[in-house]
Design an enzyme around this catalytic site. Structure first.
Site, PDB file in Angstrom:
ATOM      1  CG  ASN A   1       2.941  -4.892  -2.101  1.00 11.59           C
ATOM      2  OD1 ASN A   1       2.147  -4.892  -1.169  1.00 11.59           O
ATOM      3  ND2 ASN A   1       4.176  -4.428  -1.978  1.00 11.59           N
TER       4      ASN A   1
ATOM      5  CB  VAL B   1       3.747   3.631  -6.074  1.00  9.59           C
ATOM      6  CG1 VAL B   1       4.087   5.090  -6.331  1.00  9.59           C
ATOM      7  CG2 VAL B   1       2.362   3.518  -5.458  1.00  9.59           C
TER       8      VAL B   1
ATOM      9  CD  GLU C   1       6.518  -4.068   0.219  1.00 10.42           C
ATOM     10  OE1 GLU C   1       6.127  -3.160  -0.505  1.00 10.42           O
ATOM     11  OE2 GLU C   1       6.319  -4.115   1.451  1.00 10.42           O
TER      12      GLU C   1
ATOM     13  N   GLY D   1       0.832   2.008   4.531  1.00  5.51           N
ATOM     14  CA  GLY D   1       1.073   2.725   5.782  1.00  5.51           C
ATOM     15  C   GLY D   1      -0.184   2.966   6.589  1.00  5.51           C
TER      16      GLY D   1
ATOM     17  CE  LYS E   1       4.421  -4.218   8.679  1.00  2.00           C
ATOM     18  NZ  LYS E   1       5.064  -5.134   7.720  1.00  2.00           N
TER      19      LYS E   1
ATOM     20  NE  ARG F   1      -0.739  -2.953  -4.087  1.00  3.96           N
ATOM     21  CZ  ARG F   1       0.348  -2.327  -3.671  1.00  3.96           C
ATOM     22  NH1 ARG F   1       1.167  -1.773  -4.554  1.00  3.96           N
ATOM     23  NH2 ARG F   1       0.654  -2.252  -2.399  1.00  3.96           N
TER      24      ARG F   1
ATOM     25  CE  LYS G   1       0.707  -6.518   5.435  1.00  4.03           C
ATOM     26  NZ  LYS G   1      -0.364  -6.179   4.513  1.00  4.03           N
TER      27      LYS G   1
END
Lengths: 150, 495
Positions: free
Chosen positions: B289, B294, B274, B164, B157, B291, B116
């Site tokens: 992300n 979800v 995001e 999460g 984080k 990938r 990050k």
């Protein structure tokens, strides 16, 4: 017939006519498929028994009723210091005889990669600790006990 | 063109990928731990190989074993799904070094976005706005030293994180040390890396992400947004597209920023950028992300693009197949978790004695389980995703409510009723979804809003079932003598 839920106990003796049951103006037909009838309107329900618990899906809700056998006694109310889920003890933050205040973290446990703190529910003294760091615990297992200050 | 793909994942997403492989004429190879034997995804594969060992580290995270299986079984490619090894650059590199195709972005892109701190720096340089905050390159002492300059409330984080795990909100200075320790420990357990970073917690913000797709033929596009603000424990539960908070101007600006972010790391494949969007309409890069995600189905439903098929196509060296996009209607996804929302959303376990999924127009279920399976504490509690599409947002909410009412899961506590009540909540209906809304709406925890007639009905059903031994014949249908003869049912099967 007596049932228990997470917060209540119920006694119910419905009027039975074959596979139809009537109670408080509600009709349940339980021959094969389960149908609920309220004010002439029919609703499909689904139910299955797991152990002593009837799981019921009706009107978009899922409910659980544990059957209490005649003569059986209920378990003692626990004081909240039980494992809320199956998992592993990551850390024990208190020791026997230590004074704690309501809200203090007592243990840290982990399940499904998430951590969860066990919090003191009253001011008191740690009487006993039943698990050590690294132990696996079942849901509902008593983790430690506290004697509440008078 | 890919011929045989190993899916290095399990559960719902493994099912999703194996089905896409099947549709694309690619053979799918599943790998599974012993305790996943006979589960749904192993049956959808052309070949299923059992992993040796126990626990995640020895099985689904065991890079060497997985790569050896891929080579021994003649696979030409590996799809990592999400979670597990999906954002491990070293694994992507090992796959490529072995001469196989990695279905995802380059190890370099994963590294730049996965760390990050590096991502923040890279994005700043690319002109993409980032949240005010501080990167920490050290241990607990640095966390304690830097926190005052960031200010409260703040968010800890995991640097290597996601999902999460290792994430903590800290509202008071006195909680910082214990929360930082917890976050570092969780980060170490989940990602093998205990570094964390601190950023200002922007309350009342929306979590909105942009889906991007890039191929090896010079094309990078965005496929609109997903609004993922409704979260509990920083895990999403309710996602939709489009977002009510975006007008076409903001959508275009965020879409452009997302494509800039992807290009800055020479991104290839499907990815998600995001953003946090403040009530004033400012947006800040959160993370990328690298990938499939979800909640990818909501984008698939409104764009008509099959993202997993595109991943396979792009990995095979072809250009993406989608042309100009035309967004239609509204899609919502909810995540079915094995958890007890009335007990602080803690995970639950149990047998799925009944699992009856909703059907009908505009309803899609991406599931990794079916009736007869058991939910164990070994893996993530997400069981399935229920997705609906409808012409408008309000119709999508009505369709979701109907589908959730039809959804029967007995034997293991789930969040179905919680999701159902969310659909009825005025804030959700009005689109006032924010990342803190669950804590805001239910500060003392959620409990079902249950009319007494429902409890009375349930109790009577339980009594009726107990009296009639409901289901007992069915349960013992293995006994030949209790099965109805074929001649008794033939007229029903062939009317």
């Amino acid at each position: 017939m007596e049932f228990k839920t997470s917060d209540s106990r119920y006694e119910i003796e419905p009027n039975r006519d074959g596979s139809s049951f009537v109670h408080d103006g509600i009709i349940v037909h339980a021959g094969g498929e389960i149908w609920l009838e309220i004010d002439g309107r029919k609703h499909k329900a689904t139910a299955t028994k797991v152990g002593d618990v009837w799981w019921v899906h009706v009107l978009g809700h899922t409910l659980q009723y544990e059957i209490i056998e005649a003569g059986a006694t209920g378990s003692n109310e626990d004081n909240g210091l039980t494992a809320p889920m199956p998992g592993k003890i990551l850390d024990v933050l208190v020791s026997q005889g230590q004074s704690v205040s309501q809200g203090d973290a007592l243990m840290v446990m982990e399940a499904m990669k998430m951590e969860h703190k066990i919090i003191a529910n009253c001011d008191g003294v740690v009487e006993s600790i039943h698990f050590n760091t690294g132990d696996q615990v079942q849901q509902g297992a008593e983790l430690l006990s506290i004697v509440e200050n008078e | 063109m890919l011929k045989r793909t190993l899916v290095a994942n399990r559960g719902e997403i493994a099912c999703r990928i194996l089905r896409a492989c099947s549709e694309a004429g690619i053979e799918g190879v599943a790998i599974h731990a012993e305790n996943d034997s006979g589960t749904m995804f192993t049956e959808l594969a052309d070949i299923a190989i059992q992993l040796e060992g126990e626990g995640l580290a020895e099985t689904y995270l065991n890079q060497k074993q997985i790569l050896d299986i891929a080579i021994e079984n003649g696979c030409d490619s590996i799809h990592p799904g999400f979670g597990f090894l999906s954002e491990r650059a070293d694994f992507a590199q090992a796959v490529m070094d072995a001469g196989l195709i990695w279905i995802g972005p380059s190890p370099d892109a994963i590294t730049k976005m996965g760390d990050k701190m590096t991502a923040r720096i890279t994005m700043k340089e690319a002109g993409v706005p980032v949240i005010p905050g501080e990167e920490i390159d050290g241990g607990l002492e640095e966390v304690l030293a830097i926190a005052p300059s960031v200010g409260y409330p703040l968010l800890l984080k995991a640097t290597a994180g996601g999902g999460g795990k290792g994430m903590r909100a800290v509202h008071r200075e006195e909680d910082l040390e214990s929360e930082a320790k917890g976050a570092m420990r969780e980060a170490l357990n989940a990602f093998g890396d205990d570094r964390i970073y601190i950023e200002r917690l922007l309350t009342g913000s929306r979590h909105i992400e942009i889906q991007v797709l890039a191929d090896n033929h010079g094309r990078t596009i965005h496929l609109g947004e997903r609004e993922c603000s409704v979260q509990r424990r920083h895990q999403k539960v309710f996602e939709e597209s489009p977002s009510v908070a975006l007008d076409s101007e903001l959508r275009n600006a965020m879409g452009k920023a997302a494509c800039d972010a992807a290009r800055a790391v020479d991104y290839v494949g499907a990815g998600t950028v995001e953003f946090l969007v403040t009530p004033k309409g400012e947006f800040f890069f959160l993370e990328m992300n690298t990938r499939i995600q979800v909640e990818h189905p909501v984008t698939e439903m409104v764009t008509g693009v099959d993202l997993v098929r595109e991943q396979l196509r792009i990995a095979g060296g072809k250009p993406m197949s989608c042309g100009d996009l035309n967004m239609r209607g509204h899609a919502i996804e909810v995540r079915l978790y094995a958890e007890d929302p009335a007990n602080n959303f803690l995970p639950s376990i149990g047998p799925l004695k009944r699992f009856i999924a909703p059907t009908g127009p505009g309803v899609r279920l991406d599931t990794g389980v079916r009736e007869g399976d058991s939910v164990t504490p070994d893996y993530d509690p997400m069981l399935a995703k229920l997705i609906v599409w409808a012409p408008s947002r309000i119709e999508a909410l009505q369709r979701m409510s109907r589908a959730l009412d039809e959804f029967v899961v007995l034997g293991c506590t789930t969040n179905i009723r919680f999701l159902r009540e969310l659909c009825d909540h005025p804030d959700v209906i009005d689109g006032w979804t924010t990342t803190d809304m669950i804590e805001r709406l239910w500060p003392d925890g959620w409990s079902p809003d249950m009319p007494s007639i429902v409890n009375n009905a349930g109790l009577l059903i339980a009594a009726a079932c107990e009296s009639t031994n409901h289901g007992r014949i069915l349960a013992s249908s293995g006994n030949e003598s209790l099965r109805p003869s074929t001649f008794e049912t033939i007229s029903r099967r062939f009317p």
